[in-house]
Design a protein around this motif. Sequence first.
Motif, PDB file in Angstrom:
ATOM      1  N   VAL A  57       0.888  -1.180   0.042  1.00 29.01           N
ATOM      2  CA  VAL A  57       0.145   0.044  -0.122  1.00 29.01           C
ATOM      3  C   VAL A  57       0.934   1.149   0.191  1.00 29.01           C
ATOM      4  N   THR A  58       1.944   1.184   0.965  1.00 29.99           N
ATOM      5  CA  THR A  58       2.821   2.171   0.680  1.00 29.99           C
ATOM      6  C   THR A  58       3.489   2.728  -0.599  1.00 29.99           C
ATOM      7  N   ARG A  59       3.962   1.495  -1.213  1.00 27.87           N
ATOM      8  CA  ARG A  59       4.351   1.737  -2.519  1.00 27.87           C
ATOM      9  C   ARG A  59       3.446   2.459  -3.363  1.00 27.87           C
ATOM     10  N   ALA A  60       2.185   1.716  -3.375  1.00 29.67           N
ATOM     11  CA  ALA A  60       1.165   2.183  -4.342  1.00 29.67           C
ATOM     12  C   ALA A  60       0.733   3.947  -4.040  1.00 29.67           C
ATOM     13  N   VAL A  61       0.943   4.192  -2.863  1.00 27.48           N
ATOM     14  CA  VAL A  61       0.613   5.400  -2.545  1.00 27.48           C
ATOM     15  C   VAL A  61       1.734   6.480  -3.026  1.00 27.48           C
ATOM     16  N   ALA A  62       3.170   5.903  -2.814  1.00 28.65           N
ATOM     17  CA  ALA A  62       4.358   6.500  -3.209  1.00 28.65           C
ATOM     18  C   ALA A  62       4.257   6.835  -4.815  1.00 28.65           C
ATOM     19  N   ALA A  63       3.692   5.758  -5.424  1.00 35.61           N
ATOM     20  CA  ALA A  63       3.632   5.760  -7.060  1.00 35.61           C
ATOM     21  C   ALA A  63       2.817   6.985  -7.594  1.00 35.61           C
ATOM     22  N   LEU A  64       1.527   7.072  -6.576  1.00 32.91           N
ATOM     23  CA  LEU A  64       0.448   7.715  -7.210  1.00 32.91           C
ATOM     24  C   LEU A  64       0.830   8.978  -6.928  1.00 32.91           C
ATOM     25  N   ARG A  65       1.700   9.352  -5.727  1.00 35.60           N
ATOM     26  CA  ARG A  65       2.023  10.701  -5.151  1.00 35.60           C
ATOM     27  C   ARG A  65       2.976  11.128  -6.182  1.00 35.60           C
ATOM     28  N   THR A  66       3.959  10.348  -6.728  1.00 33.71           N
ATOM     29  CA  THR A  66       4.983  11.029  -7.591  1.00 33.71           C
ATOM     30  C   THR A  66       4.090  11.348  -9.131  1.00 33.71           C
ATOM     31  N   ALA A  72       0.886  18.271 -10.869  1.00 40.17           N
ATOM     32  CA  ALA A  72       0.622  19.665  -9.920  1.00 40.17           C
ATOM     33  C   ALA A  72       1.698  20.503 -10.285  1.00 40.17           C
ATOM     34  N   ASN A  73       3.037  20.123 -10.199  1.00 40.01           N
ATOM     35  CA  ASN A  73       4.068  20.918 -10.201  1.00 40.01           C
ATOM     36  C   ASN A  73       4.201  21.420 -11.554  1.00 40.01           C
ATOM     37  N   SER A  74       3.668  20.869 -12.428  1.00 40.99           N
ATOM     38  CA  SER A  74       3.855  21.503 -14.023  1.00 40.99           C
ATOM     39  C   SER A  74       2.494  22.443 -14.377  1.00 40.99           C
ATOM     40  N   GLY A  75       1.596  22.657 -13.073  1.00 39.85           N
ATOM     41  CA  GLY A  75       0.397  23.220 -13.290  1.00 39.85           C
ATOM     42  C   GLY A  75      -0.761  22.536 -14.133  1.00 39.85           C
ATOM     43  N   GLN A  76      -0.734  21.151 -13.816  1.00 34.55           N
ATOM     44  CA  GLN A  76      -1.651  20.458 -14.479  1.00 34.55           C
ATOM     45  C   GLN A  76      -2.791  20.237 -13.145  1.00 34.55           C
ATOM     46  N   PHE A  77      -3.056  21.111 -12.566  1.00 39.61           N
ATOM     47  CA  PHE A  77      -3.986  21.033 -11.134  1.00 39.61           C
ATOM     48  C   PHE A  77      -5.153  19.959 -11.391  1.00 39.61           C
ATOM     49  N   GLU A  79      -5.711  17.696 -13.641  1.00 38.05           N
ATOM     50  CA  GLU A  79      -5.479  16.706 -14.043  1.00 38.05           C
ATOM     51  C   GLU A  79      -4.885  15.788 -12.584  1.00 38.05           C
ATOM     52  N   ALA A  80      -3.981  16.575 -12.068  1.00 38.60           N
ATOM     53  CA  ALA A  80      -3.405  15.944 -10.791  1.00 38.60           C
ATOM     54  C   ALA A  80      -4.646  15.580  -9.674  1.00 38.60           C
ATOM     55  N   GLU A  81      -5.608  16.524  -9.527  1.00 41.04           N
ATOM     56  CA  GLU A  81      -6.522  15.999  -8.486  1.00 41.04           C
ATOM     57  C   GLU A  81      -7.579  15.026  -9.108  1.00 41.04           C
ATOM     58  N   LYS A  82      -7.986  15.117 -10.478  1.00 36.89           N
ATOM     59  CA  LYS A  82      -8.688  13.786 -11.350  1.00 36.89           C
ATOM     60  C   LYS A  82      -7.647  12.371 -10.925  1.00 36.89           C
ATOM     61  N   GLU A  83      -6.469  12.507 -11.102  1.00 37.80           N
ATOM     62  CA  GLU A  83      -5.836  11.421 -10.867  1.00 37.80           C
ATOM     63  C   GLU A  83      -5.799  10.719  -9.480  1.00 37.80           C
ATOM     64  N   ALA A  84      -5.766  11.639  -8.589  1.00 40.16           N
ATOM     65  CA  ALA A  84      -6.052  11.264  -7.229  1.00 40.16           C
ATOM     66  C   ALA A  84      -7.175  10.781  -6.787  1.00 40.16           C
ATOM     67  N   ALA A 100      -7.243  11.403  -0.211  1.00 39.75           N
ATOM     68  CA  ALA A 100      -7.888  12.602   0.162  1.00 39.75           C
ATOM     69  C   ALA A 100      -6.909  13.617   0.527  1.00 39.75           C
ATOM     70  N   ASP A 101      -5.806  13.231   1.228  1.00 44.71           N
ATOM     71  CA  ASP A 101      -4.558  14.415   1.623  1.00 44.71           C
ATOM     72  C   ASP A 101      -3.918  14.787   0.329  1.00 44.71           C
ATOM     73  N   LEU A 102      -3.836  14.057  -0.695  1.00 48.77           N
ATOM     74  CA  LEU A 102      -3.147  14.324  -2.039  1.00 48.77           C
ATOM     75  C   LEU A 102      -3.966  15.413  -2.691  1.00 48.77           C
ATOM     76  N   VAL A 103      -5.233  15.237  -2.565  1.00 50.04           N
ATOM     77  CA  VAL A 103      -6.407  16.216  -3.249  1.00 50.04           C
ATOM     78  C   VAL A 103      -6.191  17.509  -2.557  1.00 50.04           C
ATOM     79  N   LYS A 104      -6.173  17.404  -1.276  1.00 48.98           N
ATOM     80  CA  LYS A 104      -5.945  18.671  -0.384  1.00 48.98           C
ATOM     81  C   LYS A 104      -4.656  19.248  -0.529  1.00 48.98           C
ATOM     82  N   TRP A 105      -3.669  18.573  -0.962  1.00 48.25           N
ATOM     83  CA  TRP A 105      -2.116  19.217  -1.089  1.00 48.25           C
ATOM     84  C   TRP A 105      -2.411  20.009  -2.618  1.00 48.25           C
ATOM     85  N   VAL A 106      -2.971  19.228  -3.421  1.00 51.99           N
ATOM     86  CA  VAL A 106      -3.117  19.689  -4.856  1.00 51.99           C
ATOM     87  C   VAL A 106      -3.857  20.969  -4.793  1.00 51.99           C
TER      88      VAL A 106
END
Length: 291
Positions: A57-66, A72-77, A79-84, A100-106
């Motif tokens: 699960v940790t690996r899956a979260v890390a891959a998704l976070r990457t 998000a860092n390229s400005g595709q907010f 798309e990033a939110e949709k991905e999460a 949910a935390d990732l969406v909040k971060w985005v």
Amino acid sequence: VGKALGEVLQYEKEKPEDYPEILNRLEKLAKEAVGTKYALRVGQERERIHAAKKEAVTRAVAALRTTVEAKANSGQFAEAEKEANGYAGAYAAETTAERADLVKWVKGKAEERVAAEKADADKAAQAQVARAAEAKQRLAALLDEVAGDILKQDVAGALARLQKARDDSGFAEVTKEVTAAIGFVEALAGMPQAILKSFDKQKGDAVQIQLRNGSADKWTVAGSDGTKVRVLQNMGGGQVEKQLALSDLSVREKQQRLGEEKSADVLMMKGLLALEGKDPVRANAFFVEAG
């Protein structure tokens, strides 16, 4: 129990990431192993699988976070939110909180970007206002100098000063005003030639011409070449030819030949001619009317 445990371990080898099924079987087996020599072993295997699942699960979260952070860092907010939010891969249920935390971060990153862009825009706007204010101050000083040139009848100098300013980045914010001033001074510079050209409309006519020397004789206009006017006069059975330059004409003659037009450049030229004729009061009246 021993045989059943062997089957569970074999299933794990065949489908190592099917943690739900492996754990389900181990949970059932743990109940059956109570009080047997296999109870400890079954418990250990269950803990091992739990730990393995947690790492997966940790690996899956890390891959998704990457993936999400890269977008998000390229400005595709969006798309990033949709991905999460729309993640449907392995351990989707187990990663609900992390996603949910990732969406909040985005969303936070998006808000930061908007705030930064607004700050940049405000800063740019303030800088533009400052540049415009400075340019207007420079323009006011420039026009004062141009007016001084014109009053000294140095129209060429005034035009050169304005043309230099047009190419100066310091006047970029007032380019329109500088260009308008150039047009005005160019028109002013063309007034002397316009005065001489006015004779072309009278070609072949006998007209009274007031000269600087005080004479006001009638001459037949033969034409002009832009710098002088050729006039003829019958005298003693013959014909006298004369070349008249702009400087030969009286101030009044030059003013009259500018016509009755009330444009700023014509009025300004009449004012300059009044100064040439040592009449500052009338000159000022023309300048005031010219604005």
